[in-house]
Design a protein around this motif. Structure first.
Motif, mmCIF file in Angstrom:
data_model
loop_
_atom_site.group_PDB
_atom_site.id
_atom_site.type_symbol
_atom_site.label_atom_id
_atom_site.label_comp_id
_atom_site.label_asym_id
_atom_site.label_seq_id
_atom_site.Cartn_x
_atom_site.Cartn_y
_atom_site.Cartn_z
ATOM 1 N N ASN A 76 0.832 -1.211 0.000
ATOM 2 C CA ASN A 76 0.000 0.000 0.000
ATOM 3 C C ASN A 76 0.860 1.252 0.000
ATOM 4 N N ARG A 77 1.974 1.203 0.701
ATOM 5 C CA ARG A 77 2.890 2.347 0.702
ATOM 6 C C ARG A 77 3.532 2.537 -0.673
ATOM 7 N N VAL A 78 3.867 1.431 -1.326
ATOM 8 C CA VAL A 78 4.451 1.534 -2.670
ATOM 9 C C VAL A 78 3.497 2.277 -3.601
ATOM 10 N N PRO A 121 1.574 8.015 -3.034
ATOM 11 C CA PRO A 121 2.545 9.046 -3.431
ATOM 12 C C PRO A 121 3.356 9.592 -2.251
ATOM 13 N N SER A 122 2.960 9.235 -1.037
ATOM 14 C CA SER A 122 3.660 9.736 0.145
ATOM 15 C C SER A 122 4.886 8.901 0.511
ATOM 16 N N ASN A 148 8.379 4.416 -4.263
ATOM 17 C CA ASN A 148 7.527 3.664 -5.193
ATOM 18 C C ASN A 148 8.060 2.273 -5.527
ATOM 19 N N THR A 149 8.935 1.734 -4.686
ATOM 20 C CA THR A 149 9.406 0.365 -4.851
ATOM 21 C C THR A 149 9.338 -0.341 -3.502
ATOM 22 N N ILE A 150 9.280 -1.670 -3.534
ATOM 23 C CA ILE A 150 9.243 -2.447 -2.297
ATOM 24 C C ILE A 150 10.503 -2.206 -1.479
ATOM 25 N N ALA A 151 11.644 -2.263 -2.138
ATOM 26 C CA ALA A 151 12.904 -2.029 -1.421
ATOM 27 C C ALA A 151 12.951 -0.611 -0.861
ATOM 28 N N GLY A 152 12.460 0.344 -1.641
ATOM 29 C CA GLY A 152 12.469 1.733 -1.177
ATOM 30 C C GLY A 152 11.634 1.918 0.068
ATOM 31 N N THR A 187 -6.095 -5.569 5.273
ATOM 32 C CA THR A 187 -6.217 -4.288 5.971
ATOM 33 C C THR A 187 -7.148 -3.315 5.262
ATOM 34 N N GLY A 188 -7.491 -3.572 4.024
ATOM 35 C CA GLY A 188 -8.340 -2.650 3.283
ATOM 36 C C GLY A 188 -7.662 -1.336 2.942
ATOM 37 N N GLY A 189 -6.350 -1.366 2.768
ATOM 38 C CA GLY A 189 -5.642 -0.161 2.321
ATOM 39 C C GLY A 189 -4.848 0.569 3.382
ATOM 40 N N CYS A 190 -4.623 -0.047 4.537
ATOM 41 C CA CYS A 190 -3.884 0.640 5.615
ATOM 42 C C CYS A 190 -2.427 0.896 5.237
ATOM 43 N N LEU A 191 -1.905 1.994 5.771
ATOM 44 C CA LEU A 191 -0.518 2.385 5.509
ATOM 45 C C LEU A 191 0.387 2.204 6.722
#
Length: 225
Positions: A141-143, A146-147, A150-154, A192-196
């Motif tokens: 969800n974080r990937v 925009p906050s 944009n990568t899993i490793a990032g 989670t339905g989109g939790c960050l």
């Protein structure tokens, strides 16, 4: 006549050896970025180091002392071989594609799934299976947000983002449940339905995280937006 034929054969063999050595050197160079390198790959590495808080200044595309020191710091903090060289392992941890044609999309996906499984193992070991999937889903969800990077490793290696990275537990070998949970999340399952965010309300000392709106609890973790 035989001498001339032998000379031609030797010349051909020498040419083939020279070509093979050149190819091997070029291929190895494409896999590695180190002190003295310049160009777009260096700039991408610098941007990630700046983004994660390991380097200050601008991404100028020149691999000098500041970049070397930042790479060493990143490698030391994240359990990588500390050599100041950005090879495949360090590049994957940074979330940087060095542009090697030898790295297939499939192997990249497998590498990301394994990294995500390591994070799940370090963060949610002992949690119910759905809780493991939920932790992996938060990363994904974080990937997409925009906050965040944009990568899993990032996302995983963003400075201060996950305790498992800070205390080194991400370097433990993940169990099969953690790897399966990572794959399930990558396949689209998001309990989670989109939790960050998520945290353990019993052990968390971060006051800010308590300001987030909790959507559900799974095992010992609260999941929030």
């Amino acid at each position: 006549m035989r001498t001339r034929t032998l000379e031609r054969m030797l010349q051909l063999l020498l040419a083939l050896i020279t070509f093979a050595l050149f190819f091997m050197f070029a291929h190895a160079s494409s896999q590695t970025v180190a002190w003295g390198s310049t160009g777009e790959a260096v700039r991408r590495i610098q941007q990630k180091l700046i983004q994660y808080g390991y380097m200050q200044g601008s991404a100028d595309g020149v691999f000098g002392k500041q970049t070397y020191d930042a790479v060493v710091w990143f490698q030391r903090k994240n359990g990588l071989t500390v050599d100041g060289v950005v090879g495949p392992s360090t590049a994957a941890a940074l979330g940087v594609n060095l542009g090697s044609a030898s790295v297939s999309a499939a192997s990249s996906t497998e590498s990301e799934a394994y990294l995500l499984g390591r994070l799940v193992h370090g963060e949610a070991r002992g949690e119910p299976y759905v809780g493991k999937v939920a932790v992996a889903a938060v990363v994904l969800n974080r990937v997409r947000s925009p906050s965040f990077p944009n990568t899993i490793a990032g996302v995983i290696y963003q400075s201060g983002a996950f305790d498992a990275v800070l205390d080194g537990q991400i370097n433990l070998t993940p169990d099969e449940d953690s790897l399966r949970a990572a794959r399930d999340a990558l396949a689209g399952w998001d309990p989670t339905g989109g939790c960050l965010y998520y945290y353990n309300p019993v052990t968390s000392t971060n006051k800010w995280i308590w300001t987030r709106e909790v959507q559900l609890s799974i095992g010992k973790h609260n999941f929030a937006i």
